[in-house]
Write a protein that holds these residues in place. Structure first.
Motif, PDB file in Angstrom:
ATOM      1  N   ALA A 239     -27.936  27.284 -49.454  1.00  0.00           N
ATOM      2  CA  ALA A 239     -28.895  28.083 -48.864  1.00  0.00           C
ATOM      3  C   ALA A 239     -28.772  29.568 -48.944  1.00  0.00           C
ATOM      4  O   ALA A 239     -29.701  30.275 -48.987  1.00  0.00           O
ATOM      5  CB  ALA A 239     -28.979  27.668 -47.466  1.00  0.00           C
TER       6      ALA A 239
ATOM      7  N   ASP B 227     -40.825  25.276 -54.964  1.00  0.00           N
ATOM      8  CA  ASP B 227     -39.876  24.202 -54.312  1.00  0.00           C
ATOM      9  C   ASP B 227     -40.090  24.404 -52.691  1.00  0.00           C
ATOM     10  O   ASP B 227     -39.843  25.622 -52.081  1.00  0.00           O
ATOM     11  CB  ASP B 227     -38.445  24.468 -54.469  1.00  0.00           C
TER      12      ASP B 227
ATOM     13  N   ARG C 220     -38.574  23.310 -50.165  1.00  0.00           N
ATOM     14  CA  ARG C 220     -37.266  23.397 -49.267  1.00  0.00           C
ATOM     15  C   ARG C 220     -36.785  25.000 -49.190  1.00  0.00           C
ATOM     16  O   ARG C 220     -36.890  25.418 -48.181  1.00  0.00           O
ATOM     17  CB  ARG C 220     -36.236  22.571 -49.711  1.00  0.00           C
ATOM     18  N   THR C 221     -36.801  25.431 -50.434  1.00  0.00           N
ATOM     19  CA  THR C 221     -36.314  26.930 -50.264  1.00  0.00           C
ATOM     20  C   THR C 221     -37.329  28.008 -50.263  1.00  0.00           C
ATOM     21  O   THR C 221     -37.048  29.217 -50.115  1.00  0.00           O
ATOM     22  CB  THR C 221     -35.481  26.929 -51.421  1.00  0.00           C
TER      23      THR C 221
ATOM     24  N   ALA D 158     -29.902  30.764 -52.312  1.00  0.00           N
ATOM     25  CA  ALA D 158     -31.429  30.663 -52.233  1.00  0.00           C
ATOM     26  C   ALA D 158     -31.808  31.941 -51.556  1.00  0.00           C
ATOM     27  O   ALA D 158     -32.970  32.457 -52.186  1.00  0.00           O
ATOM     28  CB  ALA D 158     -31.899  29.389 -51.777  1.00  0.00           C
ATOM     29  N   LYS D 159     -31.381  32.205 -50.627  1.00  0.00           N
ATOM     30  CA  LYS D 159     -31.615  33.282 -49.672  1.00  0.00           C
ATOM     31  C   LYS D 159     -31.489  34.692 -50.696  1.00  0.00           C
ATOM     32  O   LYS D 159     -32.348  35.767 -50.379  1.00  0.00           O
ATOM     33  CB  LYS D 159     -30.946  33.442 -48.396  1.00  0.00           C
TER      34      LYS D 159
ATOM     35  N   VAL E  23     -34.864  29.820 -44.861  1.00  0.00           N
ATOM     36  CA  VAL E  23     -34.467  28.536 -45.819  1.00  0.00           C
ATOM     37  C   VAL E  23     -34.182  27.636 -44.629  1.00  0.00           C
ATOM     38  O   VAL E  23     -33.417  27.820 -43.703  1.00  0.00           O
ATOM     39  CB  VAL E  23     -33.387  28.828 -46.724  1.00  0.00           C
TER      40      VAL E  23
ATOM     41  N   PRO F   2     -36.292  35.842 -46.317  1.00  0.00           N
ATOM     42  CA  PRO F   2     -36.150  34.533 -46.671  1.00  0.00           C
ATOM     43  C   PRO F   2     -35.841  33.722 -45.404  1.00  0.00           C
ATOM     44  O   PRO F   2     -35.255  34.266 -44.365  1.00  0.00           O
ATOM     45  CB  PRO F   2     -34.657  34.498 -47.202  1.00  0.00           C
TER      46      PRO F   2
ATOM     47  N   LYS G  46     -32.062  22.703 -56.819  1.00  0.00           N
ATOM     48  CA  LYS G  46     -31.617  21.561 -55.992  1.00  0.00           C
ATOM     49  C   LYS G  46     -30.460  21.681 -55.540  1.00  0.00           C
ATOM     50  O   LYS G  46     -29.745  21.458 -54.550  1.00  0.00           O
ATOM     51  CB  LYS G  46     -32.185  20.189 -56.498  1.00  0.00           C
TER      52      LYS G  46
END
Length: 85
Positions: A68, A47, A49-50, A71-72, A84, A82, A64
């Motif tokens: 954030a 991905d 974005r992340t 995801a981190k 992000v 990370p 998606k």
């Protein structure tokens, strides 16, 4: 030959037997495999974005929807610093 069972010979044989931790091998010529951060399956996609790696489109839909912070946490679990956006 010793009457005791030749301890010197047995010791030399034990030192020459390879074990899982003593085997020397060159680095692999194959590229490293990447695994999905969510499922653990092989991940051909990342991905943008992340930075999370994913296995298929159903996992991408889940990624998606992640915040954030989550995801981190996934990136930190993989050992990545990370960043992000």
């Amino acid at each position: 030959m010793d009457v005791d069972g030749a301890p010197a010979l047995v010791q030399a044989e034990v030192e020459d037997v390879p074990t899982y931790t003593s085997i020397e091998a060159p680095p692999s010529l194959l590229p490293p495999r990447h695994y999905c951060d969510i499922t653990g399956l092989e991940a051909p996609y990342t991905d943008p974005r992340t930075g999370l790696r994913y296995h298929d489109k159903s996992v991408y839909e889940l990624i998606k929807s992640l915040s954030a912070g989550v995801a981190k946490d996934y990136l930190a679990a993989r050992g990545v610093n990370p960043i992000v956006r």
